[in-house]
Design a protein around this motif. Structure first.
Motif, short mmCIF file in Angstrom:
data_model
loop_
_atom_site.label_atom_id
_atom_site.label_comp_id
_atom_site.label_asym_id
_atom_site.label_seq_id
_atom_site.Cartn_x
_atom_site.Cartn_y
_atom_site.Cartn_z
N SER A 149 0.82 -1.21 0.00
CA SER A 149 0.00 0.00 0.00
C SER A 149 0.85 1.26 0.00
O SER A 149 0.37 2.35 -0.33
N LEU A 150 2.14 1.12 0.37
CA LEU A 150 3.05 2.26 0.40
C LEU A 150 3.57 2.57 -1.00
O LEU A 150 3.72 1.68 -1.83
N ASP A 151 3.91 3.85 -1.23
CA ASP A 151 4.49 4.24 -2.52
C ASP A 151 5.94 3.79 -2.63
O ASP A 151 6.38 3.35 -3.69
N PHE A 152 6.68 3.88 -1.51
CA PHE A 152 8.07 3.44 -1.47
C PHE A 152 8.34 2.85 -0.09
O PHE A 152 7.77 3.30 0.91
N TYR A 153 9.17 1.84 -0.06
CA TYR A 153 9.71 1.39 1.21
C TYR A 153 11.04 0.70 0.97
O TYR A 153 11.36 0.27 -0.15
N TYR A 212 11.61 -0.93 -2.71
CA TYR A 212 10.33 -1.14 -3.39
C TYR A 212 9.78 0.19 -3.89
O TYR A 212 9.83 1.21 -3.19
N ARG A 213 9.26 0.16 -5.12
CA ARG A 213 8.58 1.30 -5.71
C ARG A 213 7.23 0.83 -6.24
O ARG A 213 7.16 -0.16 -6.96
N LYS A 214 6.18 1.56 -5.90
CA LYS A 214 4.83 1.15 -6.26
C LYS A 214 4.53 1.36 -7.73
O LYS A 214 3.89 0.52 -8.38
N SER A 215 4.96 2.52 -8.28
CA SER A 215 4.62 2.84 -9.67
C SER A 215 5.81 3.50 -10.37
O SER A 215 6.26 4.56 -9.93
N PRO A 216 6.29 2.88 -11.46
CA PRO A 216 5.95 1.52 -11.90
C PRO A 216 6.49 0.50 -10.90
O PRO A 216 7.54 0.70 -10.31
N LYS A 217 5.74 -0.58 -10.73
CA LYS A 217 6.04 -1.54 -9.67
C LYS A 217 7.41 -2.17 -9.87
O LYS A 217 7.71 -2.76 -10.90
N ILE A 349 5.03 -0.63 12.01
CA ILE A 349 6.26 0.16 11.96
C ILE A 349 5.94 1.63 11.70
O ILE A 349 5.16 1.97 10.81
N ASN A 350 6.59 2.49 12.49
CA ASN A 350 6.47 3.95 12.32
C ASN A 350 5.00 4.41 12.34
O ASN A 350 4.67 5.44 11.75
N ASN A 351 4.16 3.63 13.02
CA ASN A 351 2.73 3.95 13.09
C ASN A 351 2.12 4.17 11.71
O ASN A 351 1.20 4.98 11.54
N LYS A 352 2.59 3.41 10.75
CA LYS A 352 2.16 3.64 9.38
C LYS A 352 1.69 2.37 8.67
O LYS A 352 0.70 2.38 7.96
N CYS A 353 2.44 1.27 8.85
CA CYS A 353 2.12 0.06 8.08
C CYS A 353 2.60 -1.18 8.82
O CYS A 353 3.60 -1.14 9.55
N TRP A 354 1.85 -2.28 8.63
CA TRP A 354 2.25 -3.56 9.19
C TRP A 354 3.31 -4.20 8.31
O TRP A 354 3.10 -4.43 7.13
N MET A 355 4.49 -4.46 8.91
CA MET A 355 5.61 -5.00 8.15
C MET A 355 6.13 -6.28 8.80
O MET A 355 6.07 -6.45 10.03
N LEU A 356 6.64 -7.15 7.99
CA LEU A 356 7.21 -8.41 8.47
C LEU A 356 8.52 -8.13 9.21
O LEU A 356 9.39 -7.42 8.70
N THR A 357 8.65 -8.67 10.41
CA THR A 357 9.88 -8.50 11.18
C THR A 357 10.64 -9.81 11.35
O THR A 357 11.84 -9.81 11.57
N LYS A 358 9.93 -10.93 11.24
CA LYS A 358 10.56 -12.23 11.40
C LYS A 358 9.82 -13.25 10.55
O LYS A 358 8.60 -13.27 10.52
N TYR A 382 14.19 -8.72 9.57
CA TYR A 382 14.08 -7.45 8.86
C TYR A 382 14.18 -6.30 9.86
O TYR A 382 13.64 -6.37 10.96
N ASP A 383 14.88 -5.23 9.45
CA ASP A 383 14.88 -4.02 10.28
C ASP A 383 15.23 -2.81 9.43
O ASP A 383 15.39 -2.89 8.21
N ASN A 384 15.32 -1.67 10.14
CA ASN A 384 15.66 -0.40 9.51
C ASN A 384 14.71 -0.06 8.36
O ASN A 384 15.13 0.27 7.25
N TYR A 385 13.42 -0.13 8.63
CA TYR A 385 12.41 0.21 7.62
C TYR A 385 12.38 1.72 7.38
O TYR A 385 12.42 2.52 8.34
N ILE A 386 12.33 2.11 6.14
CA ILE A 386 12.17 3.51 5.75
C ILE A 386 11.01 3.57 4.76
O ILE A 386 10.99 2.83 3.77
N PHE A 387 10.04 4.46 5.02
CA PHE A 387 8.84 4.54 4.19
C PHE A 387 8.82 5.81 3.35
O PHE A 387 9.26 6.88 3.79
N ASN A 388 8.28 5.64 2.13
CA ASN A 388 7.96 6.76 1.23
C ASN A 388 9.14 7.71 1.02
O ASN A 388 8.99 8.93 0.98
N LYS A 389 10.32 7.13 0.85
CA LYS A 389 11.51 7.90 0.50
C LYS A 389 11.97 7.47 -0.88
O LYS A 389 12.46 6.36 -1.06
N LYS A 390 11.77 8.34 -1.84
CA LYS A 390 12.11 8.02 -3.22
C LYS A 390 13.62 8.07 -3.42
O LYS A 390 14.28 9.04 -3.03
#
Length: 851
Positions: A149-153, A212-217, A349-358, A382-390
């Motif tokens: 659902s995120l644009d970038f992660y 990850y980039r949502k568009s183009p996927k 994570i970051n009060n934004k999205c449910w992410m896999l940690t293990k 998994y760690d050090n998640y960063i969201f919506n940073k192009k």
């Protein structure tokens, strides 16, 4: 046909440990118990009750009818059944025997006054079922809760893969062969899954960064480090990466289908899961400080590719999955796997999205119930998640999903200490020392050489390998017995340069045949590596072949292919010299450029006849170019072939060959253009379809039949996937054609529902193959006088035809997974039944290794 894959060599490490000794590994007898767990008051079955061997991590849960079964070598003398709201019950058994153990659980007593309950048995229904309503809410909220659902992660990923020998017994430890190597048993541990003792033999660690980039996927993984310990003489690090990808693909619980062990499983979060699974709400529990609803599930049909387990769903109206525990049913139609467990944990994570940690996956591989086996364990953190940073476009560019940085497999220990997300356990650290010592055991090396002979067909003599052994002896109607000896240089001679050759003699035609070839890696990557290839090769060959006989990933000199049906007395003797340049490009393209000089002579009852003369040979000089496009392709590099692992992406190939009369005094000028498209279409739970479309066109006139498209025929009793199994050699030729192959694998969808057949775990296969084309007038001797005549039999009757009247069609229905290794097809030829020496029906068999 056996797949010569490095997967087998990894498994061979395990098998080698067992084959060191001629006697059996096992000292314990198998204990088998089965029975029913019911409510002592109402006599109703209790689904999802836990049944375990006391003091062991060995057990199961009951199905919706309250039935259970357990089979193990590691049983204790006590079996315990338990369920929430009921008193647990224990019973004594006799280990090593088969027995029925039923339980009647007493409800817990609560002081709530007198209540009269009259119960009646109810069938499971989706309607008015709160568990089904809950899973539908989870499905409705998938798009909101999944990471896509995120644009970038982006995130850091740390992966550990471990393979272990299991079933280590005291009798095995005391064998004489291990007298000097008792130290290895200090590393034996007990599995938390099913209580089996195991000994680690392989460990691989991988560190990477994922964008990850949502568009183009786009999803790109950059591997920054990888290290492993195992049988390095037989498995290279890059090949190991491909094997791990083959066996352990990333599992996205929110997808409708989950690819696991090359099979498509229905996710419990699939849009169709309510018709595949039965669900039940068990309790409200706390997971990672969050209130969750525990939802249990199991497939309606135990043999289907589906899971059993628990989902922990947030009790806050968001319907997100916090934790998933999944396994497989005992009766699932899955080969060589006796147990499988998946554990996934998610965090907001970051009060934004449910992410896999293990993410943990454990598979218990076994060839048979009483045979050697191994654990395959994959743990990902998994760690050090960063969201919506192009990021820069270069990060997302290219078709490759995985990019391995330079020297990624040469990182020092300091790098690993600084970058591991989770530290190695003491046992994992000791694996590096122990496995290295095991590889120096003479018995282990001898056994691995024997396995190399059995799998690859070559006997190891240091810098020279002799083989393949299954080609030493073969026969046909024209040459009689073919006695052959051959060999090639090994990696000990050179990893980037190889010589290969053989010499054979035909006792009926009394002629020698031989071949010699050389290949050199221009980019210095090992020839057996899975890295991009860039090679140049040359071959000189004096040999024979049946026109139209074309095998894939198998040697035509294979002894078993000597047995042929019908008349197979037309053969070509040829002398060939070819130089070829091959390059794998990083964008999914592979280019091949070759130069070939070929002289062909007729043999047996085949003749090159014109109206007024006969000729002894045809000489051609060709320049060929091939472009193959296979995006995100994975493959297994074996000793003899690079076998693609078929995925969801199409594979396309375009080829053009130009025959030049002016090049070294060749006899003909012509052009050949061909195109091939392959696509695997998954239709879970109905299996998958392999679809292949091919077309070809020849440009030129007065082209003799040996230079036309001689359609792929098969007169052996082996089922060939890409050949027409009821067509005779040289029966049809064309200078333009289009063909369609379609084969659907139901993977037991129907057989799994038939009481008597489902025990056999057979799998249904249907196929249709058709080709339509013809020979244009300028190349057709029936229309244009003066052209080379089509072949005839001894009585002068034509045996080679065109396809101008109607397409050639054959259909088949087959049963796969017979004894886990064999496939048998009944084939019906639909058209051209009036041609000589043809049959309408045939039965063909095929060896196939599959999960």
């Amino acid at each position: 046909m056996k797949k010569k894959s490095q997967i087998f060599y990894l498994i061979s490490i395990v098998v080698a440990m067992f084959l060191i000794l001629p006697t059996s590994l096992y000292s314990q007898k198998m204990t088998r118990i089965r029975g029913t767990v019911i409510n002592a008051k109402t006599k109703e079955p209790i689904p999802f009750a836990n049944v375990i061997f006391a003091g062991k991590n060995i057990g199961t849960t009951t199905d919706y009818k309250g039935n259970y079964s357990i089979e193990t070598q590691w049983a204790s003398k006590t079996v315990q059944a338990s369920y929430i709201g009921f008193k647990s019950s224990k019973k004594t058994i006799i280990p090593g025997k088969s027995q029925i153990v039923n339980f009647e659980l007493e409800p817990e007593n609560y002081n709530i006054g007198e209540v009269v309950v009259k119960s009646r048995k109810r069938r499971y229904r989706n309607k008015n079922n709160p568990a089904v309503a809950l899973i539908k809410k989870v499905i409705e909220n998938k798009d909101k809760n999944r990471k896509e659902s995120l644009d970038f992660y982006e995130f850091n990923k740390y992966e550990k893969v471990e393979f272990d020998i299991n079933n280590i017994t005291e009798k095995f430890r005391k064998k004489r062969a291990f007298k000097k190597y008792q130290f290895i048993f200090n590393y034996v541990d007990t599995s938390e899954i099913n209580g089996k003792p195991y000994l680690p033999v392989f460990l691989q660690e991988t560190l990477s960064k994922v964008y990850y980039r949502k568009s183009p996927k786009t999803s790109k993984e950059y591997v920054t480090g990888s290290k492993s310990v195992g049988s390095k003489e037989y498995i290279d690090s890059e090949g190991t990466d491909m094997m791990v990808d083959y066996l352990y693909q990333d599992i996205n619980l929110y997808d409708n289908d989950i690819t696991l062990l090359t099979n498509q499983f229905i996710s419990p979060l699939s849009n169709i899961s309510p018709v595949i699974y039965k669900f039940r709400i068990m309790d409200t529990v706390e997971v990672n400080n969050r209130s969750c609803i525990k939802l249990v599930f199991q497939p309606r049909n135990k043999l289907d590719f589906a899971f059993i387990g628990n989902l922990y769903i947030t009790n806050d109206g968001n319907f997100a999955v916090v934790k998933a525990e999944m396994g497989i049913a005992d009766g699932i139609n899955l080969n060589f796997v006796s147990d499988l467990r998946i554990n996934q944990e998610f965090d907001f994570i970051n009060n934004k999205c449910w992410m896999l940690t293990k993410d943990e996956l454990v598979i218990d591989f076994n060839i048979g119930k009483k045979s050697a086996g191994m654990f395959g364990k994959r743990s990902v953190y998994y760690d050090n998640y960063i969201f919506n940073k192009k990021r820069d476009k270069k990060i997302y560019s290219g078709l490759e999903k995985t990019v391995r940085e330079e020297n990624y497999d040469k990182k020092d220990e300091e790098f690993w200490k600084e970058n591991r997300i989770k530290e190695l356990s003491v046992q994992e650290e000791n694996i590096y020392k122990m496995v290295d010592s095991v590889q120096h055991m003479p018995a282990f090396k001898r056994t691995m050489d024997i396995l190399t002979l059995l799998v690859a067909g070559y006997w190891n003599f240091g810098k020279i390998n002799v083989g393949p052994v299954n080609t030493f002896y073969s026969f046909n109607d024209v040459e009689g017995f073919r006695l052959r000896i051959g060999g090639r240089t090994s990696d000990k001679f050179s990893k980037i340069f190889r010589l290969d050759g053989y010499l054979l003699y035909g006792f009926k035609d009394e002629k020698y045949k031989y071949s010699g070839s050389a290949i050199w890696s221009l980019n210095k990557n090992p020839l057996k590596s899975t890295s991009p290839r860039h090679t140049i090769s040359a071959i000189y060959q004096v040999e024979t072949n049946f026109p139209g006989m074309e095998m894939q990933f198998i040697n035509e000199d294979n002894f078993l292919l000597s047995f042929k049906r019908g008349v197979a007395d037309k053969i070509l003797y040829y002398e060939m010299f070819k130089i070829e340049h091959l390059k794998d490009w990083k964008n999914g393209f592979t280019s091949t450029l070759s130069l070939k000089r070929l002289t062909q002579e007729p043999g047996g009852t085949l003749h090159f006849d014109y109206d007024d003369r006969s000729i002894n040979s045809i000489t051609t000089s060709e320049i060929s170019a091939t472009l193959r496009f296979a995006p995100n392709e994975k493959y297994i590099q074996g000793y003899n072939y690079r076998t693609p692992v078929l995925g969801k992406y199409p594979i396309m190939q375009l080829s053009y060959t130009q025959g030049l009369e002016a090049l070294r005094n060749a006899d003909f000028t012509y052009g050949k253009l061909s195109f091939n498209l392959f696509k695997r279409i998954h239709t879970a739970p109905l299996g998958f379809t392999n679809l292949e479309i091919e077309a070809g066109k020849i440009f030129g006139s007065e082209i003799p039949f040996p230079l036309l498209f001689v359609h792929r025929a098969n007169q052996t009793y082996s089922y060939q996937l890409h050949s027409y199994n009821m067509m005779n050699f040289l029966e049809f030729v064309s200078d333009e054609y289009v063909s369609v192959f379609a084969e659907h694998h139901f993977y037991g969808f129907f057989f799994n529902k038939i009481p008597l057949l489902k025990r056999l775990k057979w799998r249904e296969i249907v196929s249709v193959k058709g080709i339509y084309g013809g020979v244009t007038d300028k190349n057709n001797p029936f229309v244009t006088p003066g052209l080379m005549k089509f072949p005839t039999d001894e009585n002068g009757n034509t045996v080679t035809y065109t396809l101008t009247q109607k397409p050639y069609i054959e259909i088949s229905a087959g049963i796969g997974n017979i004894f886990k290794f064999f496939r048998i097809d009944v084939i019906k030829r639909v058209t051209y039944l009036g041609n000589p020496n043809v049959s309408e029906y045939g039965i063909r068999a095929r060896f196939k290794f599959d999960f």
